[in-house]
Design a protein around this motif. Structure first.
Motif, PDB file in Angstrom:
ATOM      1  N   ASP A  48       0.825  -1.217   0.000  1.00  0.00           N
ATOM      2  CA  ASP A  48       0.000   0.000   0.000  1.00  0.00           C
ATOM      3  C   ASP A  48       0.855   1.261   0.000  1.00  0.00           C
ATOM      4  O   ASP A  48       0.579   2.211  -0.739  1.00  0.00           O
ATOM      5  CB  ASP A  48      -0.942   0.011   1.210  1.00  0.00           C
ATOM      6  CG  ASP A  48      -2.030  -1.039   1.117  1.00  0.00           C
ATOM      7  OD1 ASP A  48      -2.375  -1.444  -0.015  1.00  0.00           O
ATOM      8  OD2 ASP A  48      -2.528  -1.470   2.171  1.00  0.00           O
ATOM      9  N   LEU A  77       2.718   1.601  -3.415  1.00  0.00           N
ATOM     10  CA  LEU A  77       1.821   2.084  -4.475  1.00  0.00           C
ATOM     11  C   LEU A  77       1.515   3.566  -4.306  1.00  0.00           C
ATOM     12  O   LEU A  77       1.437   4.314  -5.283  1.00  0.00           O
ATOM     13  CB  LEU A  77       0.535   1.271  -4.505  1.00  0.00           C
ATOM     14  CG  LEU A  77       0.664  -0.119  -5.104  1.00  0.00           C
ATOM     15  CD1 LEU A  77      -0.631  -0.893  -4.945  1.00  0.00           C
ATOM     16  CD2 LEU A  77       1.076  -0.059  -6.566  1.00  0.00           C
ATOM     17  N   CYS A 120       4.396   5.410  -5.661  1.00  0.00           N
ATOM     18  CA  CYS A 120       4.317   5.395  -7.128  1.00  0.00           C
ATOM     19  C   CYS A 120       3.314   6.420  -7.634  1.00  0.00           C
ATOM     20  O   CYS A 120       3.599   7.178  -8.569  1.00  0.00           O
ATOM     21  CB  CYS A 120       3.936   4.004  -7.639  1.00  0.00           C
ATOM     22  SG  CYS A 120       5.213   2.751  -7.490  1.00  0.00           S
ATOM     23  N   GLN A 121       2.145   6.444  -7.041  1.00  0.00           N
ATOM     24  CA  GLN A 121       1.097   7.368  -7.475  1.00  0.00           C
ATOM     25  C   GLN A 121       1.526   8.821  -7.289  1.00  0.00           C
ATOM     26  O   GLN A 121       1.295   9.658  -8.165  1.00  0.00           O
ATOM     27  CB  GLN A 121      -0.198   7.091  -6.711  1.00  0.00           C
ATOM     28  CG  GLN A 121      -0.824   5.772  -7.100  1.00  0.00           C
ATOM     29  CD  GLN A 121      -1.898   5.316  -6.125  1.00  0.00           C
ATOM     30  OE1 GLN A 121      -1.988   5.783  -4.993  1.00  0.00           O
ATOM     31  NE2 GLN A 121      -2.709   4.366  -6.566  1.00  0.00           N
ATOM     32  N   ALA A 174       6.937  -2.183  -5.608  1.00  0.00           N
ATOM     33  CA  ALA A 174       5.791  -1.873  -6.468  1.00  0.00           C
ATOM     34  C   ALA A 174       6.283  -1.209  -7.736  1.00  0.00           C
ATOM     35  O   ALA A 174       7.313  -0.539  -7.740  1.00  0.00           O
ATOM     36  CB  ALA A 174       4.816  -0.941  -5.754  1.00  0.00           C
ATOM     37  N   LEU A 234       4.374   0.962 -11.079  1.00  0.00           N
ATOM     38  CA  LEU A 234       3.160   1.504 -11.664  1.00  0.00           C
ATOM     39  C   LEU A 234       3.555   2.133 -12.997  1.00  0.00           C
ATOM     40  O   LEU A 234       4.472   2.950 -13.060  1.00  0.00           O
ATOM     41  CB  LEU A 234       2.550   2.552 -10.729  1.00  0.00           C
ATOM     42  CG  LEU A 234       1.163   3.064 -11.028  1.00  0.00           C
ATOM     43  CD1 LEU A 234       0.151   1.924 -11.039  1.00  0.00           C
ATOM     44  CD2 LEU A 234       0.755   4.102  -9.998  1.00  0.00           C
TER      45      LEU A 234
END
Length: 66
Positions: free
Chosen positions: A11, A14, A17-18, A45, A47
């Motif tokens: 979590d 990510l 990454c976002q 992660a 993305l």
């Protein structure tokens, strides 16, 4: 705040990454791929946007400080 790289779960990775993609869009670095790697070299992660290529987080951070 993350104090130990072992604390980076999916979590959190990510979210990193976002946030990196969000900052990259501001700098017009789209499309791109963001990967979070811990100090042991484990990919936590990745993305990717359609049509993207890799851009290092270090590169994105450099734009924050310039």
């Amino acid at each position: 705040m993350i104090t130990n790289p072992g604390e980076i779960n999916l979590d959190i990775a990510l979210k990193i990454c976002q946030e990196a993609i969000k900052k990259a869009r501001i700098e017009n670095f789209t499309p791109l791929t963001v990967t979070v790697v811990d100090v042991a070299g484990v990919i936590r992660a990745t993305l990717a946007e359609v049509g993207s290529g890799p851009v290092s987080y270090t590169h994105l951070r450099a734009h924050e400080t310039s």
